[in-house]
Design a protein around this motif. Structure first.
Motif, PDB file in Angstrom:
ATOM      1  N   SER A 145      16.774   1.196  42.455  1.00  0.00           N
ATOM      2  CA  SER A 145      17.439   2.456  42.330  1.00  0.00           C
ATOM      3  C   SER A 145      19.009   2.445  42.576  1.00  0.00           C
ATOM      4  O   SER A 145      19.851   2.991  41.983  1.00  0.00           O
ATOM      5  N   GLU A 146      19.316   1.857  43.550  1.00  0.00           N
ATOM      6  CA  GLU A 146      20.597   1.507  44.123  1.00  0.00           C
ATOM      7  C   GLU A 146      21.408   0.424  43.266  1.00  0.00           C
ATOM      8  O   GLU A 146      22.291   0.657  42.609  1.00  0.00           O
TER       9      GLU A 146
ATOM     10  N   CYS B 215      10.956  -1.208  44.710  1.00  0.00           N
ATOM     11  CA  CYS B 215      11.222   0.047  45.492  1.00  0.00           C
ATOM     12  C   CYS B 215       9.890  -0.081  46.325  1.00  0.00           C
ATOM     13  O   CYS B 215       8.918  -0.508  46.260  1.00  0.00           O
ATOM     14  N   GLY B 216      10.117   1.013  47.405  1.00  0.00           N
ATOM     15  CA  GLY B 216       8.969   1.437  48.237  1.00  0.00           C
ATOM     16  C   GLY B 216       8.371   0.187  48.928  1.00  0.00           C
ATOM     17  O   GLY B 216       8.923  -0.591  49.454  1.00  0.00           O
TER      18      GLY B 216
ATOM     19  N   ALA C 217       7.912  -5.763  50.660  1.00  0.00           N
ATOM     20  CA  ALA C 217       7.520  -7.183  50.644  1.00  0.00           C
ATOM     21  C   ALA C 217       8.601  -8.083  50.241  1.00  0.00           C
ATOM     22  O   ALA C 217       8.820  -9.159  50.957  1.00  0.00           O
ATOM     23  N   GLY C 218       9.572  -7.489  49.555  1.00  0.00           N
ATOM     24  CA  GLY C 218      11.116  -8.123  49.491  1.00  0.00           C
ATOM     25  C   GLY C 218      11.639  -8.476  50.489  1.00  0.00           C
ATOM     26  O   GLY C 218      12.139  -9.624  50.762  1.00  0.00           O
ATOM     27  N   LEU C 219      11.640  -7.601  51.669  1.00  0.00           N
ATOM     28  CA  LEU C 219      12.363  -7.895  52.827  1.00  0.00           C
ATOM     29  C   LEU C 219      11.552  -8.913  53.705  1.00  0.00           C
ATOM     30  O   LEU C 219      12.149  -9.816  54.290  1.00  0.00           O
TER      31      LEU C 219
ATOM     32  N   ALA D 201      10.427   2.464  36.443  1.00  0.00           N
ATOM     33  CA  ALA D 201      11.615   2.586  35.766  1.00  0.00           C
ATOM     34  C   ALA D 201      12.753   2.000  36.443  1.00  0.00           C
ATOM     35  O   ALA D 201      13.709   1.293  35.709  1.00  0.00           O
ATOM     36  N   ASP D 202      13.238   2.110  38.090  1.00  0.00           N
ATOM     37  CA  ASP D 202      14.196   1.825  38.466  1.00  0.00           C
ATOM     38  C   ASP D 202      14.191   0.452  38.552  1.00  0.00           C
ATOM     39  O   ASP D 202      15.300  -0.481  38.161  1.00  0.00           O
ATOM     40  N   THR D 203      13.073  -0.508  38.607  1.00  0.00           N
ATOM     41  CA  THR D 203      13.085  -2.057  38.895  1.00  0.00           C
ATOM     42  C   THR D 203      13.285  -2.418  37.416  1.00  0.00           C
ATOM     43  O   THR D 203      14.134  -3.561  37.285  1.00  0.00           O
TER      44      THR D 203
END
Ligand code: F6R
Length: 617
Positions: A337-338, A309-310, A315-317, A362-364
């Motif tokens: 989250s998606e 997230c965020g 960084a993932g990109l 939480a989403d991760t």
């Protein structure tokens, strides 16, 4: 989000808990509160909308004695930030008190049931419902508080880290967790205990700590060993006492005006610490135990899915560009989250990399659980040691950036990219995509990055001057291509979150498909135009902005002459391999946001509506 802390022991609890709250304020700062109890068994409860500093003002004239206390700093979920909704909350009898981090999803159903039984509520919070549920369960079952908390929690859907006590029993606190972090510090011979969302509130008192796992409840009683059990099946858990490595200087400002600035300046050493023991450039090796031990999985991976997230997503990109370009492994980058809700296709040969500074998002965390249940191997890249994500993943690498306290992520971003670069280089070499000589050359270049970041930080004064010119701009565009497209996204996020200026990041070439309509003489456009990254194409994009009177702040490679002619301002970064430029181009963008936010009078370390650790979905 929300920070909880507490003390039970022989010292005065107030200074410990209030100081702890200040250290935890990064987790939420909508309201703050404290409850204290001493042997007189009186309830001393003080809470207020606002910050811990507001709470300190309020208690100046109050009785703050007591050897037992719980404190809370809130990031509002249920109920607006006001005094009533602030924690701690008290049960109807006035006997039980609670602090809570998390969300009780089925609170409304429980509340209706409790109202039928005559309970009344002062606040709109889910937490007040929970403490009354605990009271109801205790009365109904005529049981000890620990048992009542346990039984009540089996009726609860949601996430929580809670601490509860009974003012008539000032030698005992019950804590429990599901989905939100909770650490317990243990004093010598169990003579005192500390409770906190992370270990920062108590590191000067003890190095021995237990991190509760999900679905665990602990009974903390003065003079006794901590007893831990599973909430659902009542089984006993042997507590795992760990030695904390954190030190006090790491969580203090060290002479900087803000944590964010300190953390920006820490990047040379943070990146170096991420390399340490891994990047052995002179031996021509990248040593990463967690990758080495799973090397067959990595080399046979059909696909890598990165979830985050965020800033961690940004960084993932960068990771996608690195892993596809250098290691030739297909990569998809997903918002956690998606991903968690869109029924994604996950195959057994996929590797899922979860990136998170806090290790508590939480989403991760939910995305990781989903990937694991579908048979994927999940690798974590986390900063916080012992965090939930670090423990939930099959394997992983810590970034070793040290504590990041400023809400806007800075050194976490560059150190996450550092780990991803090491993985990409290692896999690229082992897969034969990188020749020996290229690999060795890359290792040497990578090794020089910390000193280049160090050098780059000297642009600070220049960036500050540019910030003064654009601090009142209502909007700002960030453009980059290739490896620096994610950096443009990150630059825009940094600006909007701390200065509240609307900012957007785009791949430079996308500009003409829409955003170009926004450009006029009042629009600053930050363009990353490094020498090897599709340079000519970016120069054309800069020309297009210039012909529409846009104001250009360009990040260029040292010695650039072409962009200098066109741009209003240029900031030079040291020359390096294109794949490693995000580690450099990010720095001036962080500084630009920082200075603009300071000049606008914004609270840089605690921007409005945000919290450092997003433990709710
Ligand atoms: C932005 C920022 C957030 C976090 C995001 C994920 O500066 O800090 O966007 O990056 O909430 O947090 P972690 O990395 O802790 O999972």
């Amino acid at each position: 989000m929300c920070g909880i802390t507490g003390y039970l022991g022989f010292r005065e609890a107030y200074p410990i808990v209030i100081n702890g709250l200040q250290r935890l304020e990064y987790r939420g700062y909508d309201s703050a509160g404290i409850v204290l109890t001493s042997s007189d068994k009186k309830l001393k409860l003080y809470k207020t909308k606002g910050k811990v500093s507001d709470l300190k003002e309020i208690v100046k004239t109050k009785d703050i004695t007591g050897n037992l206390a719980l404190g809370h700093t809130r990031w509002a979920t249920h109920g607006i930030p006001n005094d009533e909704n602030s924690h701690p909350h008290v049960s109807n009898s006035g006997r039980l008190v609670i602090v809570h981090n998390g969300i009780i999803e089925n609170y409304d159903t429980i509340k209706k049931e409790l109202i039928k039984r005559g309970y009344t509520f002062q606040s709109d919070t889910d937490t007040e419902v929970l403490i009354n549920l605990i009271e109801e369960v205790q009365i109904k079952n005529n049981c000890k508080l620990g048992k009542a908390v346990q039984l009540a929690l089996t009726n609860v859907v949601g996430a929580y880290a809670i601490a509860v006590y009974d003012i008539n029993k000032p030698d005992e606190v019950i804590v429990a967790r599901l989905g939100s972090p909770l650490a317990i510090g243990i004093g010598e011979n169990n003579s005192e205990f500390f409770i906190a969302s992370d270990a920062s509130p108590f590191i000067e008192f003890t190095r021995d700590a237990i991190y509760l796992d999900d679905e665990e409840l602990a009974i903390i009683k003065l003079g006794k060993k901590i007893r831990v059990r599973k909430i659902n099946d009542d089984s006993i858990v042997k507590p795992n006492i760990q030695e904390l490595k954190l030190n006090l200087e790491q969580i203090e400002k060290g002479g900087y005006d803000h944590f964010m600035l300190k953390e920006i300046y820490e990047q040379p050493s943070a990146i170096f610490d991420t390399f340490r023991g891994r990047l052995l450039a002179d031996q021509g090796i990248i040593k990463m135990g967690s990758v080495d031990n799973n090397i067959t999985k990595f080399l046979n991976a059909k696909r890598i899915i990165i979830v985050a997230c965020g800033t961690s997503w940004h960084a993932g990109l960068v990771g996608e560009y690195l892993l596809e370009d250098i290691a030739r492994i297909p990569v998809e980058v997903e918002y956690a989250s998606e991903f968690r809700y869109r029924n994604p296709i996950i195959n057994k040969d996929d590797i899922v990399i979860a990136i998170s500074q806090s290790g508590e998002t939480a989403d991760t965390l939910a995305a990781i659980k989903l990937a694991k249940s579908n048979g994927a191997f999940v690798f974590g890249i986390c900063n916080v040691v012992g965090s939930s994500i670090a423990r939930e993943t099959n394997s992983g690498a810590y970034t070793h950036a040290g504590p990041e306290i400023g809400v806007a992520s800075t050194k976490a971003f560059t150190t996450q990219i550092t780990v991803l670069t090491l993985i990409a280089l290692k896999l690229g070499h082992l897969k034969g995509e990188l020749s020996n000589s290229k690999f060795h050359n890359y290792l040497q270049i990578m090794k020089s990055i910390p000193s280049k970041v160090e050098k780059l930080l000297t642009v600070s004064a220049k960036v500050e001057k540019i910030a003064a010119i654009y601090k009142d701009a209502p909007n700002c565009l960030y453009l980059g291509r290739g490896y620096n497209f994610p950096v443009a996204l990150e630059g825009a996020l940094k600006l909007k979150e701390i200065s509240y200026i609307h900012a957007e990041g785009y791949p430079a070439a996308e500009m003409k498909h829409g955003p170009i309509a926004l450009i006029d003489e009042s629009m600053p456009v930050v363009v990353i135009a490094t020498k090897k990254g599709h340079y000519e194409k970016v120069v054309s994009n800069i020309q297009e902005i210039k012909s529409r009177n846009g104001r250009i702040i360009a990040i260029v490679t040292e010695g650039d002459t072409i962009v200098k002619e066109i741009a209003d301002h240029v900031i030079e970064i040291p020359e390096t391999e294109e794949a490693f430029t995000p580690l450099l181009t990010t720095i001036p963008l962080q500084l630009l946001s920082y200075y603009i936010a300071v000049m606008r009078g914004c609270n840089v370390d605690q921007p409005r509506n945000l919290a450092k650790s997003v433990t709710v979905e």
